[in-house]
Design a protein around this motif. Structure first.
Motif, mmCIF file in Angstrom:
data_model
loop_
_atom_site.group_PDB
_atom_site.id
_atom_site.type_symbol
_atom_site.label_atom_id
_atom_site.label_comp_id
_atom_site.label_asym_id
_atom_site.label_seq_id
_atom_site.Cartn_x
_atom_site.Cartn_y
_atom_site.Cartn_z
ATOM 1 N N HIS A 182 42.146 109.041 -28.262
ATOM 2 C CA HIS A 182 42.103 109.765 -27.720
ATOM 3 C C HIS A 182 41.822 109.436 -26.538
ATOM 4 C CE1 HIS A 182 39.064 111.978 -28.243
ATOM 5 N NE2 HIS A 182 38.850 112.888 -27.713
ATOM 6 N N CYS A 183 41.094 109.214 -25.694
ATOM 7 C CA CYS A 183 41.202 109.016 -24.018
ATOM 8 C C CYS A 183 42.146 108.820 -23.664
ATOM 9 C CB CYS A 183 39.634 108.217 -24.236
ATOM 10 S SG CYS A 183 38.958 109.638 -24.756
ATOM 11 N N MET A 184 42.912 107.594 -23.939
ATOM 12 C CA MET A 184 44.323 107.033 -23.628
ATOM 13 C C MET A 184 45.437 106.884 -23.875
ATOM 14 S SD MET A 184 44.499 103.187 -23.221
ATOM 15 C CE MET A 184 45.919 101.777 -23.011
ATOM 16 N N THR A 185 46.232 107.226 -22.738
ATOM 17 C CA THR A 185 47.380 107.860 -22.662
ATOM 18 C C THR A 185 48.475 106.315 -22.747
ATOM 19 O OG1 THR A 185 47.424 109.861 -21.362
ATOM 20 C CG2 THR A 185 49.776 109.069 -21.281
ATOM 21 N N ARG A 186 49.554 106.341 -23.881
ATOM 22 C CA ARG A 186 49.841 105.573 -23.930
ATOM 23 C C ARG A 186 51.508 105.363 -23.742
ATOM 24 N NH1 ARG A 186 46.618 101.650 -26.043
ATOM 25 N NH2 ARG A 186 45.223 102.571 -27.598
ATOM 26 N N TRP A 187 51.630 104.621 -22.946
ATOM 27 C CA TRP A 187 53.057 104.545 -22.178
ATOM 28 C C TRP A 187 54.370 104.567 -23.642
ATOM 29 C CZ3 TRP A 187 56.232 105.702 -18.620
ATOM 30 C CH2 TRP A 187 57.704 105.007 -18.810
ATOM 31 N N GLY A 188 55.119 105.542 -23.702
ATOM 32 C CA GLY A 188 56.217 106.275 -25.624
ATOM 33 C C GLY A 188 56.915 105.395 -25.033
ATOM 34 N N GLY A 189 57.669 104.747 -23.084
ATOM 35 C CA GLY A 189 59.136 104.580 -22.984
ATOM 36 C C GLY A 189 59.661 105.813 -22.399
ATOM 37 N N GLY A 190 60.751 105.860 -21.804
ATOM 38 C CA GLY A 190 61.383 106.610 -19.895
ATOM 39 C C GLY A 190 62.411 106.835 -20.431
#
Length: 193
Positions: A182-190
């Motif tokens: 959970h420490c890392m935000t993952r790209w979910g698209g824009g």
């Protein structure tokens, strides 16, 4: 399955808080850490984290080794580790690693990690970079290291310095082959413009 063992080298460049957060995340992931702090790093740590900064780093690590102890277990390829993260990495240490100069335990352990084909993540902290810096980085990358300047992922929309530090450290942990969770935000698209 046995727990991962990872070496964390801290050198004299600015960015002590990144080393501390990296150790915290590795500990949270159940990784056994072997910490080596160079003499140059000790001065930087005291300036950036205060008089108890080194103690905080040591407490976050599983094992602590003197940078002068070239007989430490991590100085040998027969001691199994998953790899090493050098954070922050000074240009002096980076150049020594690029040329196989194992003159202290950080650079010796990095040399062992490279020769054993394990993961070496190096977080150089310098700007601007001259041609010599870039050549050393290229040489080290060609030897198999991951060159990972501490660049913030702004798409994560960090609100505080702590958010930035957590996200950057999580990337070091991931590039070392450990899931930062959970420490890392993952790209979910824009959205398309």
């Amino acid at each position: 399955m046995t727990a991962a063992h990872l070496i964390v080298g801290v050198t004299g460049a600015s960015g002590s808080v990144l080393a501390l957060e990296t150790l915290r995340q590795l500990g949270g992931a159940g990784v056994e850490t072997h910490l080596v702090v160079t003499s140059g790093a000790r001065m930087t740590i005291a300036h950036e984290l205060g008089s108890k900064g080194l103690a905080r780093l040591n407490e976050a690590a599983t094992h602590v080794h003197s940078p002068r102890n070239l007989a430490a277990p991590i100085a040998s390829g027969s001691f199994r580790t998953s790899g090493m993260i050098v954070v922050p990495c000074s240009m002096r240490s980076l150049a020594a690693m690029a040329h196989g100069l194992g003159d202290n335990l950080v650079t010796r352990a990095a040399d062992v990690v490279l020769k054993e084909k394990r993961r070496l993540v190096v977080a150089p902290r310098e700007a601007p970079l001259h041609e010599g810096h870039l050549e050393a980085m290229l040489r080290l990358a060609r030897l198999g290291a991951v060159i990972a300047p501490p660049v913030p992922p702004f798409y994560a929309r960090p609100a505080t310095i702590d958010d930035l530090v957590r996200e950057i450290a999580a990337r070091f942990v991931q590039w070392a082959g450990i899931d930062p969770g959970h420490c890392m935000t993952r790209w979910g698209g824009g959205s398309a413009v």
